[in-house]
Design a protein around this motif. Structure first.
Motif, mmCIF file in Angstrom:
data_model
loop_
_atom_site.group_PDB
_atom_site.id
_atom_site.type_symbol
_atom_site.label_atom_id
_atom_site.label_comp_id
_atom_site.label_asym_id
_atom_site.label_seq_id
_atom_site.Cartn_x
_atom_site.Cartn_y
_atom_site.Cartn_z
ATOM 1 N N LEU A 37 110.057 26.976 20.371
ATOM 2 C CA LEU A 37 108.745 27.341 19.843
ATOM 3 C C LEU A 37 107.666 26.736 20.734
ATOM 4 C CD1 LEU A 37 107.132 28.641 17.457
ATOM 5 C CD2 LEU A 37 107.104 26.359 16.454
ATOM 6 N N ALA A 38 106.717 27.551 21.163
ATOM 7 C CA ALA A 38 105.618 27.085 22.012
ATOM 8 C C ALA A 38 104.301 27.405 21.332
ATOM 9 C CB ALA A 38 105.695 27.762 23.371
ATOM 10 N N PHE A 39 103.344 26.490 21.479
ATOM 11 C CA PHE A 39 102.034 26.697 20.879
ATOM 12 C C PHE A 39 100.981 25.965 21.702
ATOM 13 C CE2 PHE A 39 104.568 23.513 18.739
ATOM 14 C CZ PHE A 39 103.754 22.385 18.716
ATOM 15 N N SER A 40 99.747 26.361 21.542
ATOM 16 C CA SER A 40 98.637 25.763 22.280
ATOM 17 C C SER A 40 98.627 24.250 22.093
ATOM 18 C CB SER A 40 97.322 26.361 21.772
ATOM 19 O OG SER A 40 96.220 25.619 22.231
ATOM 20 N N SER A 41 98.259 23.534 23.137
ATOM 21 C CA SER A 41 98.281 22.075 23.074
ATOM 22 C C SER A 41 97.302 21.503 22.063
ATOM 23 C CB SER A 41 97.998 21.474 24.450
ATOM 24 O OG SER A 41 96.675 21.784 24.854
ATOM 25 N N GLY A 42 96.411 22.302 21.525
ATOM 26 C CA GLY A 42 95.484 21.827 20.510
ATOM 27 C C GLY A 42 95.734 22.426 19.141
ATOM 28 N N GLU A 43 96.841 23.126 18.982
ATOM 29 C CA GLU A 43 97.139 23.844 17.743
ATOM 30 C C GLU A 43 97.958 23.001 16.773
ATOM 31 O OE1 GLU A 43 99.731 27.801 16.499
ATOM 32 O OE2 GLU A 43 99.022 27.585 18.541
ATOM 33 N N ARG A 66 94.770 21.617 9.540
ATOM 34 C CA ARG A 66 95.401 21.686 10.870
ATOM 35 C C ARG A 66 96.805 22.277 10.817
ATOM 36 N NH1 ARG A 66 94.045 15.460 11.583
ATOM 37 N NH2 ARG A 66 95.124 15.641 9.612
ATOM 38 N N PHE A 67 97.421 22.309 9.654
ATOM 39 C CA PHE A 67 98.796 22.782 9.524
ATOM 40 C C PHE A 67 98.866 24.281 9.772
ATOM 41 C CE2 PHE A 67 102.346 24.266 6.734
ATOM 42 C CZ PHE A 67 103.362 23.775 7.524
ATOM 43 N N ASP A 68 99.758 24.681 10.662
ATOM 44 C CA ASP A 68 99.934 26.101 10.996
ATOM 45 C C ASP A 68 101.191 26.607 10.297
ATOM 46 O OD1 ASP A 68 100.220 28.603 12.081
ATOM 47 O OD2 ASP A 68 100.010 27.952 14.156
ATOM 48 N N ARG A 69 101.018 27.107 9.094
ATOM 49 C CA ARG A 69 102.148 27.567 8.289
ATOM 50 C C ARG A 69 102.902 28.702 8.985
ATOM 51 N NH1 ARG A 69 103.972 26.878 3.187
ATOM 52 N NH2 ARG A 69 105.337 28.518 2.425
ATOM 53 N N ALA A 70 102.177 29.602 9.641
ATOM 54 C CA ALA A 70 102.817 30.734 10.317
ATOM 55 C C ALA A 70 103.785 30.247 11.389
ATOM 56 C CB ALA A 70 101.773 31.662 10.911
ATOM 57 N N ALA A 71 103.399 29.239 12.143
ATOM 58 C CA ALA A 71 104.287 28.687 13.177
ATOM 59 C C ALA A 71 105.516 28.061 12.526
ATOM 60 C CB ALA A 71 103.551 27.657 14.020
ATOM 61 N N ALA A 72 105.323 27.339 11.433
ATOM 62 C CA ALA A 72 106.445 26.721 10.735
ATOM 63 C C ALA A 72 107.397 27.785 10.201
ATOM 64 C CB ALA A 72 105.946 25.830 9.605
ATOM 65 N N GLU A 73 106.850 28.842 9.655
ATOM 66 C CA GLU A 73 107.694 29.907 9.109
ATOM 67 C C GLU A 73 108.538 30.572 10.197
ATOM 68 O OE1 GLU A 73 104.898 32.353 7.001
ATOM 69 O OE2 GLU A 73 105.109 31.161 5.165
ATOM 70 N N ARG A 74 108.030 30.639 11.421
ATOM 71 C CA ARG A 74 108.803 31.231 12.528
ATOM 72 C C ARG A 74 110.059 30.422 12.823
ATOM 73 N NH1 ARG A 74 103.617 31.829 15.146
ATOM 74 N NH2 ARG A 74 104.215 30.231 16.660
ATOM 75 N N THR A 75 110.077 29.142 12.460
ATOM 76 C CA THR A 75 111.248 28.308 12.706
ATOM 77 C C THR A 75 112.286 28.438 11.594
ATOM 78 O OG1 THR A 75 110.499 26.325 11.522
ATOM 79 C CG2 THR A 75 109.759 26.593 13.822
#
Length: 84
Positions: A37-43, A66-75
């Motif tokens: 999983l990759a994401f912006s260094s400030g995300e 600050r929590f990115d639920r969408a990114a967590a769900e991808r995992t």
């Protein structure tokens, strides 16, 4: 993981060429889907910690802006708390 009785743990490394954080290692059954999983260094919370250098222990991440639920769900795993 044992020290905090965590369900998962991961390590994200900074890719300076892309200015992204990339999860390279994950542990625990819940963490396996995070590798790559990759994401912006400030995300997200991890990005906040990376850019500010300020560690964070967040219980109840759903209420943290600050929590990115969408990114967590991808995992395949959405944590309730994060230590970064």
């Amino acid at each position: 993981m044992a020290l905090f009785d965590a369900e998962a743990a991961s390590i994200a490394l900074h890719d300076p060429a892309a200015d992204r954080l990339v999860i390279r290692v994950a542990a625990g059954m819940a963490g396996k889907g995070a590798v790559g999983l990759a994401f912006s260094s400030g995300e997200g919370i991890a990005g906040y910690v990376f850019t500010t250098g300020q560690p964070r222990a967040v219980s109840g991440v759903a209420s943290d802006p600050r929590f990115d639920r969408a990114a967590a769900e991808r995992t395949g795993y959405v944590p309730r708390s994060i230590l970064a």
